[in-house]
Design a protein around this motif. Structure first.
Motif, mmCIF file in Angstrom:
data_model
loop_
_atom_site.group_PDB
_atom_site.id
_atom_site.type_symbol
_atom_site.label_atom_id
_atom_site.label_comp_id
_atom_site.label_asym_id
_atom_site.label_seq_id
_atom_site.Cartn_x
_atom_site.Cartn_y
_atom_site.Cartn_z
ATOM 1 N N ALA A 82 -9.358 16.914 3.493
ATOM 2 C CA ALA A 82 -8.646 16.753 2.225
ATOM 3 C C ALA A 82 -7.191 16.373 2.470
ATOM 4 O O ALA A 82 -6.640 15.492 1.795
ATOM 5 N N ARG A 83 -6.548 17.017 3.446
ATOM 6 C CA ARG A 83 -5.152 16.687 3.769
ATOM 7 C C ARG A 83 -5.045 15.252 4.273
ATOM 8 O O ARG A 83 -4.099 14.532 3.943
ATOM 9 N N ALA A 84 -6.002 14.830 5.090
ATOM 10 C CA ALA A 84 -5.991 13.460 5.602
ATOM 11 C C ALA A 84 -6.169 12.465 4.464
ATOM 12 O O ALA A 84 -5.508 11.410 4.444
ATOM 13 N N ALA A 85 -7.022 12.770 3.509
ATOM 14 C CA ALA A 85 -7.227 11.879 2.369
ATOM 15 C C ALA A 85 -5.966 11.778 1.525
ATOM 16 O O ALA A 85 -5.604 10.688 1.060
ATOM 17 N N VAL A 86 -5.277 12.888 1.327
ATOM 18 C CA VAL A 86 -4.034 12.880 0.561
ATOM 19 C C VAL A 86 -2.987 12.040 1.285
ATOM 20 O O VAL A 86 -2.301 11.205 0.676
ATOM 21 N N ALA A 87 -2.860 12.238 2.589
ATOM 22 C CA ALA A 87 -1.878 11.480 3.363
ATOM 23 C C ALA A 87 -2.187 9.988 3.323
ATOM 24 O O ALA A 87 -1.284 9.156 3.173
ATOM 25 N N LYS A 88 -3.459 9.635 3.438
ATOM 26 C CA LYS A 88 -3.864 8.230 3.409
ATOM 27 C C LYS A 88 -3.557 7.607 2.048
ATOM 28 O O LYS A 88 -3.044 6.479 1.964
ATOM 29 N N THR A 89 -3.826 8.344 0.979
ATOM 30 C CA THR A 89 -3.567 7.850 -0.371
ATOM 31 C C THR A 89 -2.073 7.683 -0.606
ATOM 32 O O THR A 89 -1.630 6.677 -1.170
ATOM 33 N N GLU A 90 -1.284 8.656 -0.165
ATOM 34 C CA GLU A 90 0.165 8.560 -0.340
ATOM 35 C C GLU A 90 0.737 7.401 0.467
ATOM 36 O O GLU A 90 1.647 6.699 0.010
ATOM 37 N N ASP A 91 0.224 7.171 1.663
ATOM 38 C CA ASP A 91 0.675 6.064 2.497
ATOM 39 C C ASP A 91 0.344 4.730 1.825
ATOM 40 O O ASP A 91 1.183 3.817 1.782
ATOM 41 N N ALA A 92 -0.862 4.613 1.297
ATOM 42 C CA ALA A 92 -1.256 3.380 0.615
ATOM 43 C C ALA A 92 -0.394 3.153 -0.626
ATOM 44 O O ALA A 92 0.011 2.016 -0.912
ATOM 45 N N ALA A 93 -0.069 4.216 -1.350
ATOM 46 C CA ALA A 93 0.769 4.084 -2.541
ATOM 47 C C ALA A 93 2.183 3.654 -2.159
ATOM 48 O O ALA A 93 2.800 2.817 -2.845
ATOM 49 N N ALA A 94 2.700 4.193 -1.067
ATOM 50 C CA ALA A 94 4.034 3.809 -0.619
ATOM 51 C C ALA A 94 4.068 2.344 -0.193
ATOM 52 O O ALA A 94 5.028 1.612 -0.497
ATOM 53 N N LYS A 95 3.025 1.884 0.492
ATOM 54 C CA LYS A 95 2.961 0.473 0.907
ATOM 55 C C LYS A 95 2.866 -0.446 -0.312
ATOM 56 O O LYS A 95 3.501 -1.502 -0.366
ATOM 57 N N GLU A 96 2.062 -0.041 -1.297
ATOM 58 C CA GLU A 96 1.920 -0.840 -2.505
ATOM 59 C C GLU A 96 3.241 -0.908 -3.265
ATOM 60 O O GLU A 96 3.639 -1.966 -3.748
ATOM 61 N N LYS A 97 3.959 0.200 -3.330
ATOM 62 C CA LYS A 97 5.256 0.245 -4.017
ATOM 63 C C LYS A 97 6.252 -0.662 -3.290
ATOM 64 O O LYS A 97 7.013 -1.404 -3.924
ATOM 65 N N ALA A 98 6.246 -0.578 -1.974
ATOM 66 C CA ALA A 98 7.155 -1.434 -1.206
ATOM 67 C C ALA A 98 6.832 -2.908 -1.419
ATOM 68 O O ALA A 98 7.748 -3.738 -1.553
ATOM 69 N N ALA A 99 5.544 -3.243 -1.470
ATOM 70 C CA ALA A 99 5.153 -4.639 -1.691
ATOM 71 C C ALA A 99 5.568 -5.097 -3.085
ATOM 72 O O ALA A 99 6.040 -6.233 -3.267
ATOM 73 N N LEU A 100 5.413 -4.246 -4.089
ATOM 74 C CA LEU A 100 5.831 -4.602 -5.456
ATOM 75 C C LEU A 100 7.344 -4.755 -5.548
ATOM 76 O O LEU A 100 7.849 -5.665 -6.209
ATOM 77 N N ASP A 101 8.079 -3.866 -4.901
ATOM 78 C CA ASP A 101 9.531 -3.962 -4.891
ATOM 79 C C ASP A 101 9.974 -5.254 -4.214
ATOM 80 O O ASP A 101 10.912 -5.921 -4.680
ATOM 81 N N ALA A 102 9.330 -5.619 -3.119
ATOM 82 C CA ALA A 102 9.687 -6.850 -2.406
ATOM 83 C C ALA A 102 9.345 -8.073 -3.246
ATOM 84 O O ALA A 102 10.070 -9.077 -3.218
ATOM 85 N N ALA A 103 8.275 -8.011 -4.003
ATOM 86 C CA ALA A 103 7.856 -9.147 -4.817
ATOM 87 C C ALA A 103 8.770 -9.360 -6.021
ATOM 88 O O ALA A 103 8.949 -10.491 -6.482
ATOM 89 N N THR A 104 9.348 -8.285 -6.539
ATOM 90 C CA THR A 104 10.202 -8.414 -7.728
ATOM 91 C C THR A 104 11.621 -8.792 -7.375
ATOM 92 O O THR A 104 12.380 -9.174 -8.248
ATOM 93 N N GLN A 105 12.004 -8.715 -6.133
ATOM 94 C CA GLN A 105 13.392 -9.060 -5.760
ATOM 95 C C GLN A 105 13.503 -10.426 -5.203
ATOM 96 O O GLN A 105 12.775 -11.164 -4.799
#
Length: 71
Positions: free
Chosen positions: A48-71
């Motif tokens: 469960a902890r590994a799944a949470v970490a994986k999900t949070e990592d994917a969300a952070a990467k997606e946020k970074a990609a969206l931030d890079a795309a909007t700038q």
């Protein structure tokens, strides 16, 4: 008087069925399984902890990609 006798018999039978069961003989007692249960629970928690970490990592990467795309 006839009704009391059958009721008394039924009461005795019912009470005999409610007595606590006798513990198993010492040589037949099951081995404790707590270690296996704890190990299984720890494995579940780790998954469960590994799944949470994986999900949070994917969300952070997606946020970074969206931030890079909007700038």
């Amino acid at each position: 008087m006839r009704i009391v006798s059958p009721l008394a018999c039924l009461l005795v039978i019912a009470l005999a069925g409610c007595s606590p069961p006798k513990p198993p003989e010492e040589e037949r007692r099951p081995e404790p399984q707590a270690a296996a249960v704890v190990q299984a629970a720890d494995a579940y928690k780790d998954s469960a902890r590994a799944a949470v970490a994986k999900t949070e990592d994917a969300a952070a990467k997606e946020k970074a990609a969206l931030d890079a795309a909007t700038q």
